[in-house]
Scaffold this motif. Sequence first.
Motif, PDB file in Angstrom:
ATOM      1  N   ASN A   1       0.827  -1.198   0.000  1.00 25.49           N
ATOM      2  CA  ASN A   1       0.000   0.000   0.000  1.00 25.49           C
ATOM      3  C   ASN A   1       0.861   1.247   0.000  1.00 25.49           C
ATOM      4  N   ASP A  15       2.116   1.778  -3.409  1.00 27.19           N
ATOM      5  CA  ASP A  15       1.048   2.257  -4.279  1.00 27.19           C
ATOM      6  C   ASP A  15       0.802   3.740  -4.063  1.00 27.19           C
ATOM      7  N   THR A  16       0.909   4.190  -2.813  1.00 27.52           N
ATOM      8  CA  THR A  16       0.771   5.616  -2.540  1.00 27.52           C
ATOM      9  C   THR A  16       1.947   6.388  -3.122  1.00 27.52           C
ATOM     10  N   HIS A  59      -0.730   8.427  -9.140  1.00 22.67           N
ATOM     11  CA  HIS A  59      -2.140   8.037  -9.106  1.00 22.67           C
ATOM     12  C   HIS A  59      -2.694   8.033 -10.526  1.00 22.67           C
ATOM     13  N   GLU A  93      -3.619  11.341 -11.893  1.00 26.51           N
ATOM     14  CA  GLU A  93      -2.519  12.185 -12.350  1.00 26.51           C
ATOM     15  C   GLU A  93      -2.205  11.908 -13.808  1.00 26.51           C
ATOM     16  N   ALA A 110      -0.258  16.168  -6.814  1.00 23.64           N
ATOM     17  CA  ALA A 110       0.350  14.836  -6.735  1.00 23.64           C
ATOM     18  C   ALA A 110       1.341  14.752  -5.574  1.00 23.64           C
ATOM     19  N   ARG A 158      -0.492  14.829  -2.207  1.00 25.78           N
ATOM     20  CA  ARG A 158      -1.112  13.534  -1.913  1.00 25.78           C
ATOM     21  C   ARG A 158      -0.110  12.591  -1.260  1.00 25.78           C
ATOM     22  N   PHE A 183       4.485   5.030 -13.420  1.00 24.57           N
ATOM     23  CA  PHE A 183       3.272   4.281 -13.061  1.00 24.57           C
ATOM     24  C   PHE A 183       3.386   2.831 -13.530  1.00 24.57           C
TER      25      PHE A 183
END
Length: 497
Positions: free
Chosen positions: A15, A18-19, A23, A26, A64, A67, A139
Amino acid sequence: MAHSDLHMVTAGRSNAFDTLAPHPLELVALFALVVLNWAFWIAGGYMFVDFGAPVAMAVIMGVANWRMARVMPETIWTPLFALRLATLVVIGIGGLLPYIVRDATRDYLLSLYPFTPEEAAKTNLIWSTGTFLIIASAFGTNLAARKAFTRRPRVSAIGQHTLGIGLIFLAAGLANIILVDIANLLGLWHVTIAGSVRTVLDATNLVGMFLVALWAIKRGTYGALLIAALVLINVVLGLIALNKTMVLLPMLFIGIALLVDRFSIVRAVLITIALLGSLALLQPMVANARILQTQKYGDTEGGTLSERIADYIDYTKGIHSEGTRTGSDEALVRLSYVNVAAFEIYQYDRRMPDNSIANAAIALVPRFIWPDKPIVTQSGNDLYYALTGFEGSAVSGTVIADAYWNMGYVGLLLICPLIGIYAMLVSRISYGVVRQRDWFMMPFVLIAFKIGFSVDGSFVNSVLAPMVISIIAYPILRLLEIVLSSRMAESKTAALA
Protein backbone atom coordinates in the motif's frame (compact mmCIF):
# COMPACT_ATOMS: atom_id res chain seq x y z
CA MET A 1 5.82 -14.04 13.10
CA ALA A 2 2.43 -15.55 12.30
CA HIS A 3 1.35 -15.92 8.68
CA SER A 4 -1.41 -13.34 9.16
CA ASP A 5 1.06 -10.83 10.63
CA LEU A 6 3.46 -11.37 7.74
CA HIS A 7 0.60 -10.78 5.32
CA MET A 8 -0.26 -7.51 7.06
CA VAL A 9 3.34 -6.27 6.85
CA THR A 10 3.57 -7.18 3.19
CA ALA A 11 0.20 -5.59 2.44
CA GLY A 12 1.22 -2.46 4.30
CA ARG A 13 4.42 -2.18 2.30
CA SER A 14 2.50 -2.71 -0.95
CA ASN A 15 0.00 0.00 0.00
CA ALA A 16 2.87 2.36 0.80
CA PHE A 17 4.43 1.79 -2.60
CA ASP A 18 1.05 2.26 -4.28
CA THR A 19 0.77 5.62 -2.54
CA LEU A 20 4.31 6.42 -3.62
CA ALA A 21 3.47 5.66 -7.26
CA PRO A 22 1.64 8.13 -9.52
CA HIS A 23 -2.14 8.04 -9.11
CA PRO A 24 -4.20 7.11 -12.20
CA LEU A 25 -5.91 10.51 -11.99
CA GLU A 26 -2.52 12.19 -12.35
CA LEU A 27 -1.97 10.27 -15.58
CA VAL A 28 -5.43 11.17 -16.84
CA ALA A 29 -4.86 14.85 -16.05
CA LEU A 30 -1.46 14.90 -17.79
CA PHE A 31 -2.82 13.04 -20.81
CA ALA A 32 -5.72 15.49 -21.07
CA LEU A 33 -3.25 18.38 -20.86
CA VAL A 34 -1.15 16.91 -23.69
CA VAL A 35 -4.24 16.39 -25.89
CA LEU A 36 -5.51 19.93 -25.24
CA ASN A 37 -2.06 21.42 -25.89
CA TRP A 38 -1.83 19.58 -29.21
CA ALA A 39 -5.36 20.60 -30.20
CA PHE A 40 -4.89 24.29 -29.44
CA TRP A 41 -1.41 24.34 -30.94
CA ILE A 42 -2.66 22.86 -34.22
CA ALA A 43 -5.59 25.29 -34.20
CA GLY A 44 -3.27 28.24 -33.63
CA GLY A 45 -4.46 28.95 -30.08
CA TYR A 46 -0.96 29.62 -28.88
CA MET A 47 -1.82 31.98 -26.05
CA PHE A 48 -4.12 29.38 -24.48
CA VAL A 49 -1.22 26.95 -24.38
CA ASP A 50 1.21 29.62 -23.16
CA PHE A 51 -1.03 30.52 -20.21
CA GLY A 52 -3.03 27.36 -19.57
CA ALA A 53 -0.32 24.72 -19.83
CA PRO A 54 1.98 26.14 -17.11
CA VAL A 55 -0.92 26.69 -14.70
CA ALA A 56 -2.26 23.17 -15.28
CA MET A 57 1.20 21.66 -14.89
CA ALA A 58 1.78 23.46 -11.60
CA VAL A 59 -1.58 22.30 -10.23
CA ILE A 60 -1.15 18.67 -11.31
CA MET A 61 2.37 18.40 -9.89
CA GLY A 62 1.43 20.21 -6.69
CA VAL A 63 -1.60 18.03 -5.99
CA ALA A 64 0.35 14.84 -6.74
CA ASN A 65 3.13 15.77 -4.30
CA TRP A 66 0.67 16.90 -1.64
CA ARG A 67 -1.11 13.53 -1.91
CA MET A 68 2.14 11.68 -1.20
CA ALA A 69 3.62 13.93 1.47
CA ARG A 70 0.53 14.29 3.65
CA VAL A 71 0.29 10.49 3.99
CA MET A 72 4.01 9.64 4.09
CA PRO A 73 6.34 12.59 4.83
CA GLU A 74 9.37 10.40 4.04
CA THR A 75 8.41 10.53 0.35
CA ILE A 76 9.75 14.09 0.29
CA TRP A 77 13.19 12.48 -0.15
CA THR A 78 12.26 10.51 -3.27
CA PRO A 79 13.28 11.36 -6.86
CA LEU A 80 9.59 11.36 -7.84
CA PHE A 81 8.79 14.10 -5.32
CA ALA A 82 11.85 16.10 -6.38
CA LEU A 83 10.99 15.72 -10.06
CA ARG A 84 7.44 16.94 -9.56
CA LEU A 85 8.59 19.83 -7.38
CA ALA A 86 11.14 20.96 -9.95
CA THR A 87 8.58 20.56 -12.74
CA LEU A 88 6.12 22.69 -10.79
CA VAL A 89 8.71 25.46 -10.40
CA VAL A 90 10.54 25.32 -13.75
CA ILE A 91 7.78 24.32 -16.18
CA GLY A 92 4.78 25.55 -14.18
CA ILE A 93 5.79 28.81 -12.53
CA GLY A 94 8.74 29.41 -14.85
CA GLY A 95 6.60 28.83 -17.95
CA LEU A 96 4.11 31.45 -16.79
CA LEU A 97 6.62 34.09 -15.71
CA PRO A 98 7.22 35.70 -19.13
CA TYR A 99 3.58 36.83 -19.15
CA ILE A 100 3.24 38.16 -15.61
CA VAL A 101 6.52 40.01 -14.98
CA ARG A 102 7.22 43.67 -15.71
CA ASP A 103 7.81 44.77 -19.29
CA ALA A 104 11.48 45.49 -18.57
CA THR A 105 11.97 41.98 -17.20
CA ARG A 106 10.15 40.43 -20.14
CA ASP A 107 12.41 42.37 -22.48
CA TYR A 108 15.39 40.98 -20.56
CA LEU A 109 14.09 37.43 -21.08
CA LEU A 110 13.50 38.05 -24.77
CA SER A 111 16.95 39.57 -25.19
CA LEU A 112 18.46 36.12 -24.65
CA TYR A 113 16.22 34.62 -27.33
CA PRO A 114 13.15 36.45 -28.71
CA PHE A 115 10.76 33.52 -28.80
CA THR A 116 7.35 33.94 -30.40
CA PRO A 117 4.00 32.84 -28.90
CA GLU A 118 4.07 29.90 -31.31
CA GLU A 119 7.53 28.84 -30.16
CA ALA A 120 6.52 29.17 -26.50
CA ALA A 121 3.44 27.05 -27.18
CA LYS A 122 5.50 24.31 -28.83
CA THR A 123 7.90 24.43 -25.88
CA ASN A 124 5.00 23.88 -23.46
CA LEU A 125 3.68 21.14 -25.72
CA ILE A 126 7.01 19.30 -25.63
CA TRP A 127 7.32 19.83 -21.87
CA SER A 128 3.86 18.40 -21.18
CA THR A 129 4.44 15.44 -23.52
CA GLY A 130 7.76 14.62 -21.90
CA THR A 131 6.34 14.95 -18.39
CA PHE A 132 3.46 12.63 -19.26
CA LEU A 133 5.90 10.02 -20.59
CA ILE A 134 7.98 10.25 -17.40
CA ILE A 135 5.03 9.88 -15.05
CA ALA A 136 3.37 7.17 -17.17
CA SER A 137 6.62 5.18 -17.18
CA ALA A 138 6.86 5.52 -13.40
CA PHE A 139 3.27 4.28 -13.06
CA GLY A 140 3.93 1.27 -15.30
CA THR A 141 7.17 0.49 -13.47
CA ASN A 142 5.36 0.38 -10.14
CA LEU A 143 2.80 -2.04 -11.53
CA ALA A 144 5.58 -4.30 -12.80
CA ALA A 145 7.51 -4.12 -9.51
CA ARG A 146 4.65 -4.40 -6.99
CA LYS A 147 5.95 -7.71 -5.67
CA ALA A 148 9.49 -6.36 -5.22
CA PHE A 149 10.84 -4.67 -2.08
CA THR A 150 8.00 -6.06 0.06
CA ARG A 151 10.31 -7.71 2.58
CA ARG A 152 11.63 -5.28 5.17
CA PRO A 153 15.44 -5.34 4.92
CA ARG A 154 17.64 -5.63 7.94
CA VAL A 155 18.86 -2.22 9.10
CA SER A 156 22.28 -1.92 10.66
CA ALA A 157 22.68 -0.31 14.06
CA ILE A 158 25.26 2.18 12.82
CA GLY A 159 22.89 3.61 10.22
CA GLN A 160 20.44 4.88 12.83
CA HIS A 161 22.81 7.14 14.78
CA THR A 162 21.35 10.40 13.50
CA LEU A 163 23.73 12.91 15.07
CA GLY A 164 26.88 10.81 14.75
CA ILE A 165 26.35 9.97 11.08
CA GLY A 166 25.27 13.56 10.40
CA LEU A 167 28.43 15.05 11.92
CA ILE A 168 30.67 12.66 9.98
CA PHE A 169 29.00 13.55 6.68
CA LEU A 170 28.93 17.26 7.55
CA ALA A 171 32.64 17.32 8.39
CA ALA A 172 33.52 15.57 5.12
CA GLY A 173 31.31 17.92 3.12
CA LEU A 174 32.59 21.12 4.70
CA ALA A 175 36.19 19.95 4.33
CA ASN A 176 35.54 19.42 0.61
CA ILE A 177 34.07 22.92 0.25
CA ILE A 178 36.82 24.70 2.19
CA LEU A 179 39.89 22.71 1.16
CA VAL A 180 38.93 22.16 -2.47
CA ASP A 181 36.33 24.64 -3.73
CA ILE A 182 37.28 27.79 -1.86
CA ALA A 183 41.01 27.05 -1.75
CA ASN A 184 41.02 26.63 -5.54
CA LEU A 185 39.04 29.85 -6.04
CA LEU A 186 41.38 31.84 -3.83
CA GLY A 187 44.43 30.35 -5.53
CA LEU A 188 45.82 28.84 -2.33
CA TRP A 189 46.41 25.58 -4.17
CA HIS A 190 44.79 23.60 -6.96
CA VAL A 191 43.22 20.22 -6.31
CA THR A 192 41.45 18.30 -9.06
CA ILE A 193 38.91 15.68 -8.04
CA ALA A 194 37.07 13.32 -10.39
CA GLY A 195 33.51 14.33 -11.11
CA SER A 196 32.07 11.11 -9.67
CA VAL A 197 33.92 11.66 -6.39
CA ARG A 198 32.82 15.30 -6.31
CA THR A 199 29.20 14.21 -6.69
CA VAL A 200 29.45 12.02 -3.60
CA LEU A 201 31.38 14.65 -1.60
CA ASP A 202 28.83 17.34 -2.47
CA ALA A 203 26.12 14.98 -1.27
CA THR A 204 27.80 14.42 2.09
CA ASN A 205 27.54 18.09 3.09
CA LEU A 206 23.82 18.25 2.31
CA VAL A 207 23.16 14.92 4.03
CA GLY A 208 25.03 16.16 7.08
CA MET A 209 22.94 19.36 7.10
CA PHE A 210 19.74 17.34 6.93
CA LEU A 211 20.67 14.86 9.66
CA VAL A 212 22.06 17.41 12.12
CA ALA A 213 19.01 19.63 11.55
CA LEU A 214 16.67 16.64 12.01
CA TRP A 215 18.39 15.86 15.32
CA ALA A 216 18.33 19.52 16.42
CA ILE A 217 14.61 20.07 15.71
CA LYS A 218 13.64 18.27 18.94
CA ARG A 219 16.21 20.13 21.07
CA GLY A 220 14.35 23.41 21.60
CA THR A 221 16.32 26.67 21.75
CA TYR A 222 19.73 25.02 21.52
CA GLY A 223 18.61 23.08 18.48
CA ALA A 224 17.32 26.26 16.83
CA LEU A 225 20.66 27.96 17.45
CA LEU A 226 22.48 24.99 15.92
CA ILE A 227 20.30 25.16 12.81
CA ALA A 228 20.90 28.91 12.54
CA ALA A 229 24.66 28.29 12.80
CA LEU A 230 24.48 25.73 9.99
CA VAL A 231 22.67 28.22 7.77
CA LEU A 232 25.16 30.96 8.60
CA ILE A 233 28.16 28.75 7.80
CA ASN A 234 26.81 27.95 4.36
CA VAL A 235 25.82 31.56 3.68
CA VAL A 236 29.40 32.65 4.36
CA LEU A 237 30.96 29.84 2.32
CA GLY A 238 28.53 30.34 -0.55
CA LEU A 239 29.16 34.07 -0.73
CA ILE A 240 32.92 33.56 -0.70
CA ALA A 241 32.59 30.99 -3.48
CA LEU A 242 30.29 33.36 -5.45
CA ASN A 243 27.80 30.52 -5.55
CA LYS A 244 24.24 31.13 -4.39
CA THR A 245 23.38 27.45 -4.91
CA MET A 246 25.85 26.61 -2.16
CA VAL A 247 23.65 28.69 0.14
CA LEU A 248 20.21 27.66 -1.09
CA LEU A 249 20.66 23.88 -1.23
CA PRO A 250 21.62 23.49 2.46
CA MET A 251 18.64 25.70 3.34
CA LEU A 252 16.43 23.45 1.22
CA PHE A 253 17.58 20.31 3.00
CA ILE A 254 17.20 21.88 6.41
CA GLY A 255 13.66 22.64 5.28
CA ILE A 256 13.23 19.01 4.24
CA ALA A 257 14.27 18.00 7.77
CA LEU A 258 11.45 20.15 9.13
CA LEU A 259 8.97 18.53 6.77
CA VAL A 260 10.15 14.99 7.49
CA ASP A 261 9.81 15.73 11.20
CA ARG A 262 6.23 16.92 10.67
CA PHE A 263 4.73 17.71 7.30
CA SER A 264 2.18 20.51 7.13
CA ILE A 265 1.09 22.98 4.50
CA VAL A 266 2.09 25.87 6.79
CA ARG A 267 5.65 24.59 7.11
CA ALA A 268 5.85 23.94 3.37
CA VAL A 269 4.66 27.47 2.56
CA LEU A 270 7.03 29.10 5.06
CA ILE A 271 10.00 27.12 3.72
CA THR A 272 9.07 28.08 0.15
CA ILE A 273 8.82 31.75 1.12
CA ALA A 274 12.19 31.58 2.89
CA LEU A 275 13.86 30.00 -0.15
CA LEU A 276 12.35 32.44 -2.64
CA GLY A 277 13.19 35.36 -0.37
CA SER A 278 16.77 34.16 -0.05
CA LEU A 279 17.01 33.74 -3.81
CA ALA A 280 15.70 37.28 -4.35
CA LEU A 281 18.26 38.64 -1.88
CA LEU A 282 21.24 36.59 -3.04
CA GLN A 283 20.80 36.74 -6.81
CA PRO A 284 21.77 40.41 -7.35
CA MET A 285 24.43 40.31 -4.62
CA VAL A 286 26.21 37.29 -6.08
CA ALA A 287 25.75 38.51 -9.65
CA ASN A 288 27.36 41.84 -8.70
CA ALA A 289 30.27 40.09 -6.98
CA ARG A 290 30.83 37.78 -9.96
CA ILE A 291 30.89 40.73 -12.36
CA LEU A 292 33.44 42.57 -10.24
CA GLN A 293 35.53 39.43 -9.86
CA THR A 294 35.52 38.83 -13.61
CA GLN A 295 36.38 42.47 -14.32
CA LYS A 296 39.38 42.30 -12.03
CA TYR A 297 40.69 38.79 -12.71
CA GLY A 298 38.92 37.57 -15.83
CA ASP A 299 37.62 34.50 -13.98
CA THR A 300 35.99 33.39 -10.74
CA GLU A 301 39.43 32.34 -9.49
CA GLY A 302 41.91 34.76 -8.02
CA GLY A 303 41.87 37.63 -5.56
CA THR A 304 41.79 37.55 -1.80
CA LEU A 305 39.18 36.74 0.78
CA SER A 306 39.10 40.38 1.94
CA GLU A 307 38.38 41.57 -1.61
CA ARG A 308 35.38 39.29 -1.93
CA ILE A 309 34.03 40.43 1.43
CA ALA A 310 34.59 44.08 0.44
CA ASP A 311 32.52 43.59 -2.74
CA TYR A 312 29.53 42.47 -0.67
CA ILE A 313 29.98 45.30 1.82
CA ASP A 314 30.02 47.80 -1.06
CA TYR A 315 26.85 46.25 -2.44
CA THR A 316 25.01 46.74 0.85
CA LYS A 317 26.07 50.40 0.69
CA GLY A 318 24.48 50.76 -2.73
CA ILE A 319 27.69 50.54 -4.76
CA HIS A 320 26.82 48.28 -7.69
CA SER A 321 28.72 47.22 -10.77
CA GLU A 322 27.39 48.35 -14.12
CA GLY A 323 25.29 45.58 -15.58
CA THR A 324 23.98 44.29 -12.26
CA ARG A 325 20.21 44.02 -12.34
CA THR A 326 18.58 44.72 -8.99
CA GLY A 327 14.88 44.66 -9.87
CA SER A 328 12.50 42.97 -7.46
CA ASP A 329 11.59 40.24 -9.95
CA GLU A 330 15.15 39.60 -11.15
CA ALA A 331 15.37 36.45 -9.02
CA LEU A 332 12.18 35.08 -10.57
CA VAL A 333 13.68 35.44 -14.03
CA ARG A 334 16.13 32.72 -13.07
CA LEU A 335 13.21 30.29 -12.85
CA SER A 336 12.10 30.81 -16.46
CA TYR A 337 13.58 28.49 -19.09
CA VAL A 338 11.14 29.19 -21.91
CA ASN A 339 13.66 31.25 -23.85
CA VAL A 340 16.50 28.71 -23.73
CA ALA A 341 14.20 25.73 -24.30
CA ALA A 342 12.54 27.46 -27.25
CA PHE A 343 15.97 28.09 -28.77
CA GLU A 344 16.96 24.43 -28.37
CA ILE A 345 13.74 23.35 -30.05
CA TYR A 346 14.34 25.91 -32.81
CA GLN A 347 17.84 24.50 -33.32
CA TYR A 348 16.55 20.96 -33.84
CA ASP A 349 13.69 22.05 -36.09
CA ARG A 350 16.24 23.90 -38.27
CA ARG A 351 18.30 20.68 -38.53
CA MET A 352 20.97 21.82 -36.08
CA PRO A 353 20.69 19.12 -33.39
CA ASP A 354 22.99 18.62 -30.46
CA ASN A 355 25.08 15.45 -30.17
CA SER A 356 25.65 15.25 -26.41
CA ILE A 357 23.44 12.16 -25.99
CA ALA A 358 25.12 10.41 -28.93
CA ASN A 359 28.46 11.01 -27.20
CA ALA A 360 27.18 9.95 -23.77
CA ALA A 361 29.27 6.76 -23.71
CA ILE A 362 32.45 8.84 -24.01
CA ALA A 363 31.31 11.17 -21.22
CA LEU A 364 30.85 8.23 -18.84
CA VAL A 365 34.45 7.01 -19.15
CA PRO A 366 36.47 8.34 -16.15
CA ARG A 367 39.29 10.67 -17.16
CA PHE A 368 41.80 8.74 -15.01
CA ILE A 369 41.19 5.78 -17.36
CA TRP A 370 41.24 7.93 -20.50
CA PRO A 371 43.41 11.01 -19.70
CA ASP A 372 43.11 12.41 -23.23
CA LYS A 373 39.35 11.93 -23.38
CA PRO A 374 37.76 14.62 -25.59
CA ILE A 375 35.40 17.06 -23.91
CA VAL A 376 31.91 16.09 -25.09
CA THR A 377 29.78 17.76 -22.41
CA GLN A 378 30.28 21.37 -23.46
CA SER A 379 26.88 21.79 -25.11
CA GLY A 380 25.74 24.06 -22.26
CA ASN A 381 28.77 26.30 -22.71
CA ASP A 382 28.34 26.31 -26.49
CA LEU A 383 24.66 27.13 -26.05
CA TYR A 384 25.48 30.07 -23.80
CA TYR A 385 27.94 31.38 -26.39
CA ALA A 386 25.40 30.95 -29.20
CA LEU A 387 22.80 32.93 -27.24
CA THR A 388 24.99 35.68 -25.80
CA GLY A 389 28.23 35.78 -27.77
CA PHE A 390 30.16 35.46 -24.50
CA GLU A 391 32.05 32.61 -22.85
CA GLY A 392 32.48 31.61 -19.23
CA SER A 393 29.08 30.20 -18.37
CA ALA A 394 26.62 27.49 -19.39
CA VAL A 395 22.85 27.27 -19.79
CA SER A 396 20.29 24.57 -20.44
CA GLY A 397 16.66 24.53 -21.46
CA THR A 398 15.53 21.57 -19.28
CA VAL A 399 16.18 17.85 -19.67
CA ILE A 400 13.07 17.36 -21.80
CA ALA A 401 14.02 20.13 -24.25
CA ASP A 402 17.57 18.74 -24.33
CA ALA A 403 16.22 15.32 -25.33
CA TYR A 404 14.24 16.96 -28.14
CA TRP A 405 17.27 19.03 -29.22
CA ASN A 406 19.26 15.81 -29.63
CA MET A 407 16.71 13.50 -31.27
CA GLY A 408 13.38 15.26 -31.64
CA TYR A 409 10.27 13.38 -30.57
CA VAL A 410 12.26 10.13 -30.70
CA GLY A 411 14.39 11.59 -27.92
CA LEU A 412 11.28 12.09 -25.80
CA LEU A 413 10.20 8.49 -26.40
CA LEU A 414 13.64 7.14 -25.45
CA ILE A 415 14.83 9.45 -22.67
CA CYS A 416 11.66 10.28 -20.73
CA PRO A 417 10.68 6.64 -20.00
CA LEU A 418 14.24 5.97 -18.80
CA ILE A 419 13.88 8.84 -16.31
CA GLY A 420 10.48 7.59 -15.17
CA ILE A 421 11.67 4.01 -14.64
CA TYR A 422 14.69 5.15 -12.63
CA ALA A 423 12.63 7.63 -10.60
CA MET A 424 10.08 4.99 -9.60
CA LEU A 425 12.52 2.20 -8.74
CA VAL A 426 14.87 4.43 -6.77
CA SER A 427 11.97 6.21 -5.06
CA ARG A 428 10.97 2.87 -3.58
CA ILE A 429 14.51 2.37 -2.28
CA SER A 430 14.87 5.95 -1.03
CA TYR A 431 11.55 5.79 0.78
CA GLY A 432 12.66 2.60 2.55
CA VAL A 433 15.98 4.16 3.60
CA VAL A 434 14.36 7.26 5.11
CA ARG A 435 11.44 5.34 6.59
CA GLN A 436 13.84 3.02 8.44
CA ARG A 437 16.18 5.91 9.39
CA ASP A 438 19.08 4.10 7.72
CA TRP A 439 21.08 7.33 7.58
CA PHE A 440 24.33 5.77 6.40
CA MET A 441 22.70 5.29 2.98
CA MET A 442 21.60 8.93 2.71
CA PRO A 443 24.32 10.01 0.22
CA PHE A 444 22.73 7.59 -2.25
CA VAL A 445 19.29 9.02 -1.48
CA LEU A 446 20.53 12.56 -1.98
CA ILE A 447 22.23 11.82 -5.32
CA ALA A 448 18.98 10.29 -6.54
CA PHE A 449 16.98 13.24 -5.17
CA LYS A 450 19.17 15.72 -7.05
CA ILE A 451 18.66 13.74 -10.27
CA GLY A 452 14.91 14.21 -9.90
CA PHE A 453 15.44 17.85 -9.00
CA SER A 454 17.57 18.49 -12.12
CA VAL A 455 14.66 19.13 -14.47
CA ASP A 456 16.39 22.36 -15.52
CA GLY A 457 19.64 20.66 -16.58
CA SER A 458 20.86 18.64 -19.56
CA PHE A 459 20.37 14.90 -19.81
CA VAL A 460 23.97 13.66 -19.86
CA ASN A 461 25.40 16.00 -17.22
CA SER A 462 22.42 16.26 -14.86
CA VAL A 463 20.74 12.86 -15.21
CA LEU A 464 22.70 10.11 -16.93
CA ALA A 465 26.10 10.61 -15.26
CA PRO A 466 24.59 10.94 -11.73
CA MET A 467 22.43 7.87 -12.44
CA VAL A 468 25.56 5.80 -13.08
CA ILE A 469 27.24 7.25 -9.99
CA SER A 470 24.23 6.39 -7.81
CA ILE A 471 24.11 2.83 -9.13
CA ILE A 472 27.79 2.42 -8.27
CA ALA A 473 27.51 4.22 -4.92
CA TYR A 474 24.66 2.09 -3.56
CA PRO A 475 26.50 -1.25 -3.21
CA ILE A 476 29.66 0.51 -2.00
CA LEU A 477 27.78 2.33 0.76
CA ARG A 478 25.86 -0.81 1.69
CA LEU A 479 29.08 -2.83 1.93
CA LEU A 480 30.75 -0.16 4.08
CA GLU A 481 27.71 -0.11 6.34
CA ILE A 482 27.78 -3.87 6.78
CA VAL A 483 31.52 -3.86 7.56
CA LEU A 484 31.25 -0.99 10.07
CA SER A 485 28.19 -2.52 11.73
CA SER A 486 29.98 -5.85 12.03
CA ARG A 487 32.97 -4.19 13.68
CA MET A 488 30.71 -2.28 16.04
CA ALA A 489 28.99 -5.50 17.04
CA GLU A 490 32.34 -7.20 17.59
CA SER A 491 33.51 -4.31 19.79
CA LYS A 492 30.37 -4.52 21.92
CA THR A 493 30.75 -8.27 22.26
CA ALA A 494 34.40 -7.89 23.32
CA ALA A 495 33.48 -5.22 25.85
CA LEU A 496 30.84 -7.43 27.43
CA ALA A 497 33.16 -10.46 27.55
